[in-house]
Design a protein around this motif. Structure first.
Motif, short mmCIF file in Angstrom:
data_model
loop_
_atom_site.label_atom_id
_atom_site.label_comp_id
_atom_site.label_asym_id
_atom_site.label_seq_id
_atom_site.Cartn_x
_atom_site.Cartn_y
_atom_site.Cartn_z
N UNK A 167 0.81 -1.21 0.00
CA UNK A 167 0.00 0.00 0.00
C UNK A 167 0.85 1.27 0.00
N UNK A 168 2.09 1.17 0.45
CA UNK A 168 2.95 2.35 0.52
C UNK A 168 3.48 2.74 -0.85
N UNK A 169 3.95 3.96 -0.94
CA UNK A 169 4.58 4.43 -2.18
C UNK A 169 5.80 3.57 -2.50
N UNK A 170 6.22 3.61 -3.74
CA UNK A 170 7.40 2.90 -4.20
C UNK A 170 8.54 3.91 -4.29
N UNK A 171 9.65 3.59 -3.64
CA UNK A 171 10.83 4.45 -3.71
C UNK A 171 11.87 3.77 -4.58
N UNK A 172 12.36 4.46 -5.60
CA UNK A 172 13.39 3.92 -6.49
C UNK A 172 14.50 4.95 -6.60
N UNK A 173 15.73 4.47 -6.46
CA UNK A 173 16.88 5.36 -6.60
C UNK A 173 17.94 4.68 -7.46
N UNK A 174 18.41 5.38 -8.48
CA UNK A 174 19.45 4.87 -9.36
C UNK A 174 20.48 5.98 -9.54
N UNK A 175 21.71 5.67 -9.19
CA UNK A 175 22.81 6.64 -9.34
C UNK A 175 22.48 8.01 -8.77
N UNK A 176 21.88 8.03 -7.59
CA UNK A 176 21.58 9.28 -6.91
C UNK A 176 20.32 9.97 -7.35
N UNK A 177 19.66 9.47 -8.37
CA UNK A 177 18.39 10.05 -8.81
C UNK A 177 17.26 9.23 -8.21
N UNK A 178 16.40 9.90 -7.44
CA UNK A 178 15.37 9.19 -6.68
C UNK A 178 13.97 9.56 -7.16
N UNK A 179 13.10 8.56 -7.07
CA UNK A 179 11.69 8.74 -7.42
C UNK A 179 10.85 8.11 -6.32
N UNK A 180 9.81 8.80 -5.92
CA UNK A 180 8.81 8.24 -5.02
C UNK A 180 7.52 8.20 -5.81
N UNK A 181 7.03 6.97 -6.03
CA UNK A 181 5.91 6.76 -6.94
C UNK A 181 4.72 6.24 -6.14
N UNK A 182 3.60 6.92 -6.27
CA UNK A 182 2.38 6.50 -5.59
C UNK A 182 1.78 5.29 -6.30
N UNK A 183 1.48 4.26 -5.55
CA UNK A 183 0.88 3.07 -6.14
C UNK A 183 -0.50 3.39 -6.70
N UNK A 184 -0.81 2.77 -7.83
CA UNK A 184 -2.12 2.94 -8.43
C UNK A 184 -2.26 4.19 -9.28
N UNK A 185 -1.19 4.98 -9.38
CA UNK A 185 -1.23 6.19 -10.18
C UNK A 185 -0.28 6.00 -11.36
N UNK A 186 -0.78 6.21 -12.57
CA UNK A 186 0.06 6.06 -13.75
C UNK A 186 0.95 7.28 -13.90
N UNK A 187 2.24 7.03 -14.00
CA UNK A 187 3.20 8.11 -14.15
C UNK A 187 4.21 7.74 -15.24
N UNK A 188 4.89 8.73 -15.75
CA UNK A 188 5.97 8.49 -16.71
C UNK A 188 7.29 8.60 -15.96
N UNK A 189 8.15 7.62 -16.18
CA UNK A 189 9.48 7.61 -15.57
C UNK A 189 10.49 7.25 -16.65
#
Length: 59
Positions: free
Chosen positions: A4-26
């Motif tokens: 249920x929590x947001x998804x946190x992704x970090x690659x080479x110092x660039x971080x994204x916090x993505x809300x589950x169930x919401x379509x986003x472009x990454x």
């Protein structure tokens, strides 16, 4: 698995916090990390099911 929590992704110092169930472009490299994570979740679920089946069979 149901998270249920947001998804946190970090690659080479660039971080994204993505809300589950919401379509986003990454960027593609973030999408790849998310795909690998889903694949690992599926594989882990399969291993757990197999372990449970073996345990039940051994009883």
């Amino acid at each position: 698995m149901n998270y249920k929590d947001d998804v946190f992704v970090s690659v080479n110092g660039e971080s994204f916090q993505i809300q589950r169930g919401v379509e986003v472009e990454v960027p593609e490299y973030i999408a790849e990390v998310l795909r690998h994570s889903e694949e690992q979740d599926a594989h882990t679920s399969l291993l757990i099911e197999q372990a449970v089946a073996r345990a039940e069979k051994a009883e």
